[in-house]
Design a protein around this motif. Structure first.
Motif, short mmCIF file in Angstrom:
data_model
loop_
_atom_site.label_atom_id
_atom_site.label_comp_id
_atom_site.label_asym_id
_atom_site.label_seq_id
_atom_site.Cartn_x
_atom_site.Cartn_y
_atom_site.Cartn_z
N LYS A 258 0.82 -1.21 0.00
CA LYS A 258 0.00 0.00 0.00
C LYS A 258 0.86 1.26 0.00
CE LYS A 258 -3.94 -2.12 2.36
NZ LYS A 258 -4.83 -2.06 3.54
N HIS A 259 2.14 1.10 0.30
CA HIS A 259 3.01 2.27 0.40
C HIS A 259 3.71 2.51 -0.93
CE1 HIS A 259 2.40 2.39 4.71
NE2 HIS A 259 2.63 1.08 4.75
N LYS A 260 3.67 3.75 -1.39
CA LYS A 260 4.33 4.12 -2.63
C LYS A 260 5.84 4.26 -2.38
CE LYS A 260 0.46 4.72 -4.99
NZ LYS A 260 0.12 4.00 -6.22
N ALA A 261 6.59 4.02 -3.42
CA ALA A 261 8.04 4.21 -3.30
C ALA A 261 8.33 5.69 -3.08
CB ALA A 261 8.72 3.73 -4.57
N ALA A 262 9.33 5.96 -2.25
CA ALA A 262 9.67 7.35 -1.93
C ALA A 262 10.66 7.89 -2.95
CB ALA A 262 10.28 7.41 -0.53
N VAL A 263 10.81 9.23 -2.98
CA VAL A 263 11.84 9.84 -3.81
C VAL A 263 13.20 9.40 -3.27
CG1 VAL A 263 10.48 11.82 -4.56
CG2 VAL A 263 11.66 11.92 -2.37
N TYR A 264 14.22 9.49 -4.09
CA TYR A 264 15.50 8.85 -3.79
C TYR A 264 16.15 9.33 -2.50
CZ TYR A 264 18.00 13.05 -5.37
OH TYR A 264 18.48 14.33 -5.49
N TRP A 265 15.87 10.59 -2.10
CA TRP A 265 16.56 11.14 -0.94
C TRP A 265 15.72 11.02 0.34
CZ3 TRP A 265 13.11 14.70 0.67
CH2 TRP A 265 12.30 15.31 -0.29
N TRP A 266 14.54 10.43 0.26
CA TRP A 266 13.63 10.38 1.41
C TRP A 266 14.16 9.43 2.47
CZ3 TRP A 266 9.92 13.69 2.37
CH2 TRP A 266 8.96 13.40 3.35
N THR A 267 14.06 9.84 3.73
CA THR A 267 14.48 9.01 4.85
C THR A 267 13.41 9.04 5.93
OG1 THR A 267 15.59 10.81 6.05
CG2 THR A 267 16.90 9.61 4.40
N GLU A 268 13.50 8.12 6.85
CA GLU A 268 12.56 8.09 7.96
C GLU A 268 12.71 9.34 8.82
OE1 GLU A 268 9.57 7.42 10.41
OE2 GLU A 268 9.98 6.28 8.57
N ASN A 269 13.95 9.84 8.95
CA ASN A 269 14.18 11.06 9.73
C ASN A 269 13.47 12.26 9.10
OD1 ASN A 269 15.52 12.79 11.73
ND2 ASN A 269 16.73 13.52 9.99
N ILE A 270 13.55 12.38 7.76
CA ILE A 270 12.87 13.47 7.07
C ILE A 270 11.36 13.33 7.22
CG2 ILE A 270 12.40 14.48 4.80
CD1 ILE A 270 15.29 13.82 4.04
N SER A 271 10.87 12.10 7.14
CA SER A 271 9.44 11.86 7.33
C SER A 271 8.99 12.31 8.72
CB SER A 271 9.14 10.38 7.14
OG SER A 271 7.76 10.11 7.33
N GLN A 272 9.81 12.01 9.73
CA GLN A 272 9.48 12.42 11.10
C GLN A 272 9.53 13.93 11.25
OE1 GLN A 272 8.38 10.65 13.83
NE2 GLN A 272 8.15 12.71 14.68
N LEU A 273 10.51 14.57 10.62
CA LEU A 273 10.62 16.03 10.70
C LEU A 273 9.42 16.71 10.02
CD1 LEU A 273 14.43 16.53 9.95
CD2 LEU A 273 13.25 16.90 12.13
N ARG A 274 8.92 16.12 8.93
CA ARG A 274 7.73 16.67 8.29
C ARG A 274 6.53 16.58 9.23
NH1 ARG A 274 5.22 14.22 2.75
NH2 ARG A 274 5.03 12.41 4.13
N ARG A 275 6.39 15.45 9.92
CA ARG A 275 5.30 15.31 10.88
C ARG A 275 5.43 16.31 12.03
NH1 ARG A 275 6.14 9.69 9.69
NH2 ARG A 275 7.54 9.44 11.48
N THR A 276 6.68 16.55 12.45
CA THR A 276 6.92 17.52 13.52
C THR A 276 6.51 18.92 13.07
OG1 THR A 276 8.75 16.21 14.42
CG2 THR A 276 8.67 18.54 15.03
N CYS A 277 6.86 19.29 11.85
CA CYS A 277 6.49 20.60 11.32
C CYS A 277 4.98 20.77 11.29
CB CYS A 277 7.06 20.79 9.91
SG CYS A 277 8.82 21.18 9.88
N LEU A 278 4.28 19.73 10.88
CA LEU A 278 2.82 19.79 10.84
C LEU A 278 2.25 19.96 12.24
CD1 LEU A 278 0.17 19.55 9.30
CD2 LEU A 278 0.35 17.06 9.51
N ARG A 279 2.77 19.23 13.21
CA ARG A 279 2.28 19.31 14.59
C ARG A 279 2.54 20.69 15.17
NH1 ARG A 279 5.03 18.84 19.10
NH2 ARG A 279 6.82 17.85 18.07
N LEU A 280 3.76 21.23 14.97
CA LEU A 280 4.10 22.54 15.52
C LEU A 280 3.34 23.66 14.83
CD1 LEU A 280 7.95 22.16 16.03
CD2 LEU A 280 6.16 22.16 17.78
N ARG A 281 3.06 23.51 13.55
CA ARG A 281 2.26 24.52 12.86
C ARG A 281 0.85 24.57 13.43
NH1 ARG A 281 0.52 23.34 6.98
NH2 ARG A 281 -1.15 22.34 8.17
N ARG A 282 0.28 23.42 13.71
CA ARG A 282 -1.06 23.39 14.31
C ARG A 282 -1.05 24.02 15.70
NH1 ARG A 282 -2.51 17.15 12.54
NH2 ARG A 282 -3.28 17.62 10.45
#
Length: 338
Positions: A258-282
């Motif tokens: 069910k998960h799409k392949a990520a762009v070549y530079w994507w990492t779990e750390n970047i994914s977590q930082l994106r979630r953090t940005c969303l939480r802090l923006r809210r």
């Protein structure tokens, strides 16, 4: 057809995150305002001022006419009207259904603003002459910059004929890296492409695990005989059924993640930082409404910088790894220059 309307605000981080959003969600058409740079994959179309673009990722096919536009807030009312006239002239030259999207930098009560300004009135007049309908629904704003008033400059317009085919218009709450929230909507083109892919995907097998002897044996067991149907249509149906049975017996079905392949530079750390940005923006948005948001604003800005640096570092690291692989394997370099 799954579509995305995005204002990237010339942001490098937004450009990177857009690629990941498209990969994760499988968007067929991306209509962009204030693009950062041209996408190398797929088809890229942009205006002469490089302020509006349309991106079709690889394998995307569209059968509709779309106008992407950006009306600069710094323009005088006369310059604004001239651009609006150009959009109207272009729209009139197009036959059939039409969608116009972009950052119009105007206020209109009809799309959630408290009042209608002069620019908004001119847009409504143009829309009325062209027979366009505003598709924006709900009260979700699309421009959200810390310290600024939240507004809705990003608008989706369509002809009445096209409006009936557009479903699930909504403002996304994902973290985009831009000061703008993106808009998604689905377009029913008469064929359910997603259902088609689902149905055909259910008949795929893992060819790498094919047992050739079992396949041949299964086909031999169902050789055409005198009892086979004579009608051409029945013969095809009978043959395809036998092939399907043989495939079932000789190899396992392919698994579908069910998960799409990520762009070549994507990492779990970047994914977590994106979630953090969303939480802090809210958190910042809620605090701002209470009249005290200085600490939340600082945390949000710091998280945005950390995400940007993480993306840049990952891209540099992957590029370095690629160069090292090429140096270790000269054949890769040679094949790329043929």
């Amino acid at each position: 057809m799954n579509n995305l309307q995005a204002n990237m605000h010339r942001c490098k981080a937004a450009d990177a995150l857009l690629s990941q959003m498209v990969t994760e969600n499988g968007y067929d058409l991306i209509i962009i305002s204030e693009q950062y740079k041209k996408k190398e994959s797929g088809t890229w179309l942009e205006d002469s001022s490089s302020t509006a673009a349309i991106w079709l990722p690889p394998r995307s096919k569209i059968t509709i006419t779309v106008i992407s536009c950006y009306l600069t807030p710094s323009d005088s009312i006369q310059e604004f009207q001239e651009k609006l006239d150009n959009i109207e002239d272009t729209a009139r030259s197009i036959e059939g259904p039409l969608i116009i999207t972009g950052d119009l930098n105007s206020k209109v009560i009809e799309w959630g603003m408290p009042n209608t300004d002069s620019r908004g009135k001119r847009i409504l007049e143009t829309a009325a002459r062209l027979g366009l309908i505003v598709l924006n629904t709900g009260n979700a704003t699309t421009f959200r910059r810390p310290g600024c008033e939240e507004t809705t400059p990003d608008i989706t317009l369509s002809t009445e004929r096209m409006a009936g085919s557009i479903k699930q218009w909504r403002v996304l709450e994902d973290y985009t890296g831009s000061d703008h929230q993106y808009i998604s909507f689905e377009l029913d083109t008469g064929t359910n492409a997603h259902q088609y892919r689902k149905n055909t995907g259910a008949r795929k097998w893992n060819v790498s695990k094919l047992n050739t002897s079992k396949l041949i044996s299964a086909i031999d067991d169902h050789n055409p005989s005198s009892s086979s149907p004579k009608n051409a249509e029945k013969v095809v149906e009978h043959t395809m059924l036998n092939i399907t049975r043989a495939c079932h017996k000789s190899m396992p079905k392919a698994s579908h993640s069910k998960h799409k392949a990520a762009v070549y530079w994507w990492t779990e750390n970047i994914s977590q930082l994106r979630r953090t940005c969303l939480r802090l923006r809210r958190s910042y948005t809620r605090s701002r409404r209470r009249g005290a948001a200085s600490q939340e604003a600082e945390q949000y800005q710091a998280a945005k910088k950390e995400l940007k640096h993480a993306i840049d570092d990952s891209k540099k690291r992957k590029w370095k790894e690629l160069r090292e692989d090429i140096n270790k394997n000269p054949g890769l370099r040679d094949s790329g220059t043929k």
